[in-house]
Enzyme design. Structure first.
Site, PDB file in Angstrom:
ATOM      1  N   GLN A  95      70.784  49.923  60.414  1.00  0.00           N
ATOM      2  CA  GLN A  95      69.594  50.103  61.239  1.00  0.00           C
ATOM      3  C   GLN A  95      68.463  49.193  60.766  1.00  0.00           C
ATOM      4  O   GLN A  95      67.432  49.104  61.437  1.00  0.00           O
ATOM      5  CB  GLN A  95      69.134  51.564  61.164  1.00  0.00           C
ATOM      6  CG  GLN A  95      70.146  52.564  61.722  1.00  0.00           C
ATOM      7  CD  GLN A  95      69.761  54.000  61.405  1.00  0.00           C
ATOM      8  OE1 GLN A  95      69.969  54.466  60.288  1.00  0.00           O
ATOM      9  NE2 GLN A  95      69.187  54.682  62.370  1.00  0.00           N
ATOM     10  N   HIS A 113      69.669  47.304  65.259  1.00  0.00           N
ATOM     11  CA  HIS A 113      68.262  47.238  65.668  1.00  0.00           C
ATOM     12  C   HIS A 113      67.712  45.819  65.613  1.00  0.00           C
ATOM     13  O   HIS A 113      66.498  45.620  65.646  1.00  0.00           O
ATOM     14  CB  HIS A 113      67.411  48.170  64.795  1.00  0.00           C
ATOM     15  CG  HIS A 113      67.669  49.614  65.073  1.00  0.00           C
ATOM     16  ND1 HIS A 113      67.284  50.621  64.207  1.00  0.00           N
ATOM     17  CD2 HIS A 113      68.267  50.236  66.121  1.00  0.00           C
ATOM     18  CE1 HIS A 113      67.650  51.794  64.715  1.00  0.00           C
ATOM     19  NE2 HIS A 113      68.256  51.574  65.865  1.00  0.00           N
ATOM     20  N   LEU A 207      68.548  59.931  49.463  1.00  0.00           N
ATOM     21  CA  LEU A 207      67.637  60.393  48.426  1.00  0.00           C
ATOM     22  C   LEU A 207      67.578  61.910  48.354  1.00  0.00           C
ATOM     23  O   LEU A 207      67.551  62.497  47.269  1.00  0.00           O
ATOM     24  CB  LEU A 207      66.242  59.812  48.662  1.00  0.00           C
ATOM     25  CG  LEU A 207      65.190  60.075  47.582  1.00  0.00           C
ATOM     26  CD1 LEU A 207      65.612  59.455  46.253  1.00  0.00           C
ATOM     27  CD2 LEU A 207      63.836  59.502  48.020  1.00  0.00           C
ATOM     28  N   ALA A 224      69.237  55.115  46.072  1.00  0.00           N
ATOM     29  CA  ALA A 224      70.388  54.349  46.556  1.00  0.00           C
ATOM     30  C   ALA A 224      70.981  53.459  45.479  1.00  0.00           C
ATOM     31  O   ALA A 224      72.209  53.282  45.405  1.00  0.00           O
ATOM     32  CB  ALA A 224      69.986  53.509  47.762  1.00  0.00           C
TER      33      ALA A 224
END
Length: 236
Positions: A95, A113, A207, A224
């Site tokens: 994304q 996107h 997270l 991450a």
């Protein structure tokens, strides 16, 4: 879990946050600081192109200093090992509009996107790689007209890119992994349900738990740069 041959990975803003790029919907994210309806819609571009282009020029400048982090590199390594092992299908859907997955070496990559470092002419649809500032008086290199250059990003009210390819991959994948994404924006928020319907094992790496965390059969929480390399290493 059993050996998987076909994998789809979805990444969101959380995978790039530790590279210095802002998230969107978290507290303090971009949409808490800026009104998306004034910066990320076709109507906003038509009404005030200078402000819209200025916002995306600033984001390009921010991206120029960003480097791929350990999560990006772990996913690129996973792809390389996956294909070397003879496993048949790998698709990384992001994304994000940054180029950090490319920096790390990911190749089987789809930007649903769009891409910040590409410019599209809304007059002739010409698309090109571009690090220069966009401006309303800048000429399109294809049609040579001014006033049509815009970032190649999907704005609110526009259709995400590559959906046919994504849903085809989800329909046959054995493993679906969502990394650093809030699970609040459709259609991406529905990908886990699509994968589950087709029997895939589903994994969330983020997270903290999100709105659709219960849809995942395996969940790992933390930064991450920590959870993604650990999970990739555990795949073996």
């Amino acid at each position: 879990m059993a050996r998987s041959d076909r994998i789809v990975i979805l990444t969101g803003a959380g995978v790039s946050a530790e590279s210095g790029l802002g998230t969107f919907r978290d507290e303090g994210g971009l949409w808490a600081k800026f009104d998306p309806m004034k910066l990320a819609t076709p109507e906003a571009f038509a009404d005030d192109p200078e402000t819209v282009l200025g916002f995306y020029n600033a984001r390009r400048a921010n991206l120029s200093d960003a480097k791929a982090n350990a999560a990006h590199h772990a996913l690129a390594e996973l792809e390389q090992n996956w294909m070397m092992d003879g496993r048949s299908d790998f698709l990384l859907v992001t994304q994000n509009i940054d180029d950090l997955h490319e920096q790390a070496g990911s190749a089987s990559l789809l930007h649903m996107h769009g891409e910040l470092l590409r410019t599209r002419c809304s007059l002739c649809d010409h698309l090109f790689y571009d690090r220069e500032d966009m401006a309303i008086d800048r000429l399109c290199p294809a049609c040579t007209k001014a006033g049509g250059l815009r970032p190649h990003v999907v704005w609110f009210g526009e259709m995400p890119l590559g959906l046919d390819q994504i849903y085809a991959a989800l329909s046959r994948c054995d493993l679906f992994v969502a990394i650093g994404t809030s699970g609040t924006v459709y259609p991406a928020a529905g990908f886990v349900s699509e994968a589950r319907r087709n029997g895939a094992h589903t994994v969330e790496l983020t997270l903290e738990p999100g709105e659709i965390s219960d849809f995942f059969s395996e969940r790992h929480y933390g930064p991450a740069t920590e959870v993604v390399p650990e999970w990739v290493q555990g795949l073996g």
